[in-house]
Write an enzyme that holds these catalytic residues in place. Structure first.
Site, short mmCIF file in Angstrom:
data_model
loop_
_atom_site.label_atom_id
_atom_site.label_comp_id
_atom_site.label_asym_id
_atom_site.label_seq_id
_atom_site.Cartn_x
_atom_site.Cartn_y
_atom_site.Cartn_z
CE LYS A 1 8.90 119.94 57.05
NZ LYS A 1 8.22 118.87 56.13
CG ASN B 1 16.81 117.82 54.39
OD1 ASN B 1 16.12 116.95 55.34
ND2 ASN B 1 15.91 118.72 53.74
CG ASP C 1 7.65 119.72 52.39
OD1 ASP C 1 8.53 119.47 52.11
OD2 ASP C 1 7.16 119.54 53.59
CG ASP C 2 12.11 120.32 48.59
OD1 ASP C 2 12.33 121.29 47.78
OD2 ASP C 2 13.04 119.53 48.93
CG ASP D 1 13.69 119.83 55.72
OD1 ASP D 1 14.51 119.46 56.76
OD2 ASP D 1 13.07 119.44 54.87
NE ARG E 1 16.55 115.36 50.06
CZ ARG E 1 15.60 116.05 50.40
NH1 ARG E 1 15.38 117.36 50.84
NH2 ARG E 1 14.29 115.51 49.96
CB CYS F 1 11.93 120.12 59.50
SG CYS F 1 11.87 118.74 58.70
CD1 TRP G 1 16.05 110.94 58.19
CD2 TRP G 1 15.98 109.15 56.92
NE1 TRP G 1 15.04 111.06 57.26
CE2 TRP G 1 14.95 109.83 56.39
CE3 TRP G 1 16.12 107.83 56.31
CZ2 TRP G 1 14.22 109.45 55.13
CZ3 TRP G 1 15.53 107.48 55.30
CH2 TRP G 1 14.63 108.23 54.83
CG ASP H 1 11.84 112.76 57.14
OD1 ASP H 1 10.93 113.84 57.29
OD2 ASP H 1 12.88 112.90 56.33
C1 DGJ Z 1 12.77 116.44 54.96
C2 DGJ Z 1 11.83 116.68 55.65
O1 DGJ Z 1 11.84 116.01 56.84
C3 DGJ Z 1 10.25 116.50 54.94
O2 DGJ Z 1 9.15 116.44 55.66
C4 DGJ Z 1 10.14 117.17 53.66
O3 DGJ Z 1 10.22 118.62 53.99
C5 DGJ Z 1 11.63 116.99 52.90
N1 DGJ Z 1 12.64 117.17 53.62
C6 DGJ Z 1 11.65 117.79 51.56
O4 DGJ Z 1 12.65 117.74 51.01
#
Ligand code: DGJ
Length: 734
Positions: free
Chosen positions: A476, A480, A366-367, A478, A443, A526, A199, A548
């Site tokens: 977008k 995570n 975004d988020d 995502d 997360r 993403c 990451w 990121d």
């Molecule tokens: C991870 C993404 O890579 C970021 O750009 C952003 O969108 C965050 N998550 C939001 O939680």
């Protein structure tokens, strides 16, 4: 014709661009590899069959005492029956016995390229772009039919391969490995290049000499991952960016994968690539079939740079789909690094207001806009707008952004579910979990079980409702965390290992539905930055957030490495605020010059900038508009590697070579060492180019052979962009 078949010798040859590929059928029906490399004229290469003689301790098949499978160069080797190297296919029959040996049955030559059921793949825009050879093989003992597909592209030195296994018998077969492709090279004097990372440090370039035994890159994370990308190059030891032979191996897949190179006792090299056999098995009941993902095999005799350019063209023209394939991408501003979770509609509109002054096209929220999410500890799965937080509806927010002159985009993380969410409270069984075992959190979230149709239907309905509720032109997507507790209740125990792949099939199905339902929305994939930068995602979403890490100096490496395998037009890259995530201070010119080698955007709070900064951004954006088509569609040449020193240089060259843009970066000033000469690449040697900033007119050959001396760099993180334009008449020469 791209595919030749010589009936007398039962030999196939495929021509793809500047490459040829050949194999033969032995009298016993085994399929032996003959050749892969630069184009050769003869259709019958059967004289190259020479391997496969006896070697101590190897056993020959009962019907083929003259050869053994362990030393033969094979097209799609099985396991357990005399080839002790990595298998392309491994299977277990109902009584627990393992062993596969596939023999030729028949073949068909198809014009164009068929799709692969339920999987993303490259495609033809017109049937004359490619021919596909389908070779049916079978293991009669198992009742297993495997069709090997080879698609030869006419314009590109690319052959793509995949395999479809079918149970044509009466008993179940447990597939333990179904690789997408296998290539047996006659030699081992090669280097391997792969992209490793973590990451915020994605896709660093690593090169090493092949050694005896196996060396591999792979993932068991449920996604392609930050750590190793589903891409590898096998190249001659003397291959450079510009010269020498290089073979690229890449998967159109987003889940667990493995690319393996095995150097044998006979100093041959076997490259296999496909779904990682670890944690994989697939029950094939009578009448059922299983398709492997597609493998892309690229060839270049113009070095690693030539290989990348071929792959870039293929993916731009024959992988990426939809409205945004050739459309100019918006310059966007994303609020993540500007506000994180702390925003409302007024704050976003204020950013949009400043953004409009600079010529930015789109604002991405975004988020943090849904459920009750103000940190990363809740609400994933509750995709309903938090109007209390925003202070208005989504439609109103989108309208207000539009009134500022910007389009509006939104963030989702659909594959996740927070334990603290209404969705989880209603459907705790929708998270991937193993009954009776505590689930791991990443997360603060679980992964939703994409194998379940009801989950996909729910996500489709929720996402569609949001997209239909306002004027939204960008999404977008995502992801995570990696997968754990990979189990899906409802599947019989013998299908337990199918869940990893079923998850990806479920994901692809949902993406297909959404992209079909919202064809004009620009999707960007993403995964905590670039944790799922792969061709599978690129098929559905034409751009992927690279990392990121938006520090421009670090980004040089990340984007340079990414460009090995992926087109510039697919690489999400933003200008950051100097103070975020980094103690390094760099000029706007430097940050923007790095970010424009991608799908250009910003990720900072414009309301905190001075009007001078805004004016500088506006000026840069205006310059960028002139270069944008060249950057998006031009050929990319890597001149200097950030992995090798303080300088990085790359060029974008128009397909007709009428113009080019050179970007040169110096990350730290080296004292008394400024005589930096760059030999340009990709120009027309006989054309004359006006060189901006120098007021030179020089011929392409002078610029490529003699080079261009870069201006002395003052301080750290300096850069210069030089535009080269072919001019008709001679005004001044140097
Ligand atoms: C991870 C993404 O890579 C970021 O750009 C952003 O969108 C965050 N998550 C939001 O939680």
């Amino acid at each position: 014709m791209a595919v030749f078949y010589d009936e007398n010798t039962r030999t196939f040859k495929l021509d793809a661009g500047k490459a040829s590929y050949a194999f033969t059928i032995t009298p016993q029906g085994d399929i032996f590899h003959l050749y892969y490399g630069a184009h050769v004229s003869d259709g019958d290469l059967s004289h190259l069959q020479g391997r496969g003689g006896g070697a101590s301790f190897c056993a020959s098949p009962a019907d083929a005492p003259e050869y053994n499978l362990d030393t033969s160069l094979q097209e799609y080797p099985g396991n357990g029956l005399g080839d002790f190297r990595v298998a392309a296919i491994a299977a277990e029959e109902a009584n627990g016995a393992s062993g596969v040996r596939l023999k030729y049955v028949s073949h068909k030559i198809l014009q164009g390229k068929p799709p692969i059921p339920s999987l993303p793949s490259t495609y033809c825009n017109h049937a004359d772009e490619a021919q596909t050879l389908a070779v049916a093989t079978q293991d009669a003992h198992l009742g297993l039919r495997v069709t090997l597909y080879y698609c030869a592209f006419a314009q590109y030195s690319v052959i793509t391969r995949w395999a479809i296994a079918e149970n044509i018998g009466a008993r179940p077969i447990k597939l333990q490995s179904v690789q997408s492709a296998c290539v047996d090279f006659d030699e081992s004097d090669y280097d391997m290049i792969s992209l490793h990372g973590a990451w915020i440090r994605e896709r660093a370039v690593e090169r090493h000499a092949l050694f005896h035994g196996t060396q591999s890159v792979g993932s068991k994370r449920g996604s392609s991952g930050h750590q190793l990308n589903p891409f590898a190059v096998i190249c001659r030891k003397d291959a450079t960016e510009q010269h020498g032979e290089a073979y690229g191996f890449q998967l159109v897949y987003s889940g667990n994968f493995c690319i393996e190179a095995e150097v044998s006792q006979m100093h041959t090299t076997r490259v296999t690539l496909g779904i990682n056999p670890t944690d994989f098995a697939w029950m094939l009941m009578p009448g059922e079939s299983f398709a492997s993902p597609e493998a892309v095999l690229g060839y270049s005799d113009e070095g690693i740079g030539g290989l990348s350019r071929t792959l870039h063209r293929l993916y731009r023209n024959n992988l990426i789909r939809g409205t945004w394939k050739h459309k100019t991408r918006p310059v966007l501003i994303n609020n993540w690094e500007a506000t994180y979770f702390d925003f409302d509609a007024d704050k976003l509109v204020a950013i949009a207001h400043e953004a409009a002054k600079t010529g930015i096209d789109l604002l991405v929220m975004d988020d943090g806009w849904f459920g009750v999410r103000n940190s990363d500890n809740c609400s994933l799965g509750d995709w309903t707008v938090n109007e209390d937080k925003l202070g208005c509806s989504l439609a109103t927010l989108a309208e207000r952004i539009k009134a500022e002159g910007l389009a509006f985009g939104i963030w989702f993380e659909p594959e996740m579910i927070s334990p603290d969410s209404d969705l989880y409270r209603a459907h705790p069984d929708w998270a991937l979990h193993i009954p009776g075992r505590e689930s791991s959190l990443g997360r603060n979230q679980y992964v939703i079980n994409m194998c379940l149709p009801e989950v996909r239907d729910n996500l489709f309905a929720q996402i569609s409702a949001v997209l239909s509720s306002a004027d939204i032109s960008y999404l977008k997507w995502d992801f995570n965390r990696n997968l754990t507790e990979v189990f899906s209740a409802g599947l019989p125990p013998e299908r337990g290992r199918e869940v990893w792949h079923r998850y990806i099939l479920g994901l692809y199905e949902l993406l297909e539905r959404l992209t079909e339902a919202f064809p004009d929305v620009l999707f960007e994939s993403c995964s905590g930055g670039g944790g799922r930068f792969d061709l599978g995602m690129l098929y559905y979403m034409p751009q992927t957030w690279c990392s990121d890490n938006t520090d421009a100096v670090d980004r040089l490496k990340i984007q340079y490495g990414t460009s090995m395998a992926y087109p510039i037009a697919s690489m999400g890259a933003h200008v950051q605020m100097n103070t975020i995530h980094s103690s390094r201070r760099t000029s706007l010119q430097f940050r923007a010059s790095v970010a424009m080698a991608g799908t250009f955007g910003y990720e900072l709070d414009l309301t905190k900038l001075s009007q001078d900064d805004i004016a500088e951004m506006k000026a840069f954006n205006e310059e960028f508009r002139k270069w944008q088509p060249l950057i998006a569609t031009g050929d990319f040449y890597r001149l200097e590697s950030p992995f090798e020193g303080a300088h990085t240089a790359w060029m974008f060259v128009a397909a007709d070579k009428s113009k080019a843009l050179l970007s040169y970066f110096c990350t730290f000033e080296t004292k008394n060492d400024w005589r930096h000469l760059l030999r340009l690449q990709g120009l027309n040697p006989t054309a004359r180019y006006h060189v901006s900033g120098y007021d030179f007119i020089l011929s392409g050959d002078t610029l490529m052979r003699g080079g261009l001396r870069m201006p002395k760099q003052q301080g750290d993180a300096a850069c210069v962009n030089v535009m080269l334009e072919a001019c008709a008449k001679l005004e001044k020469t140097r």
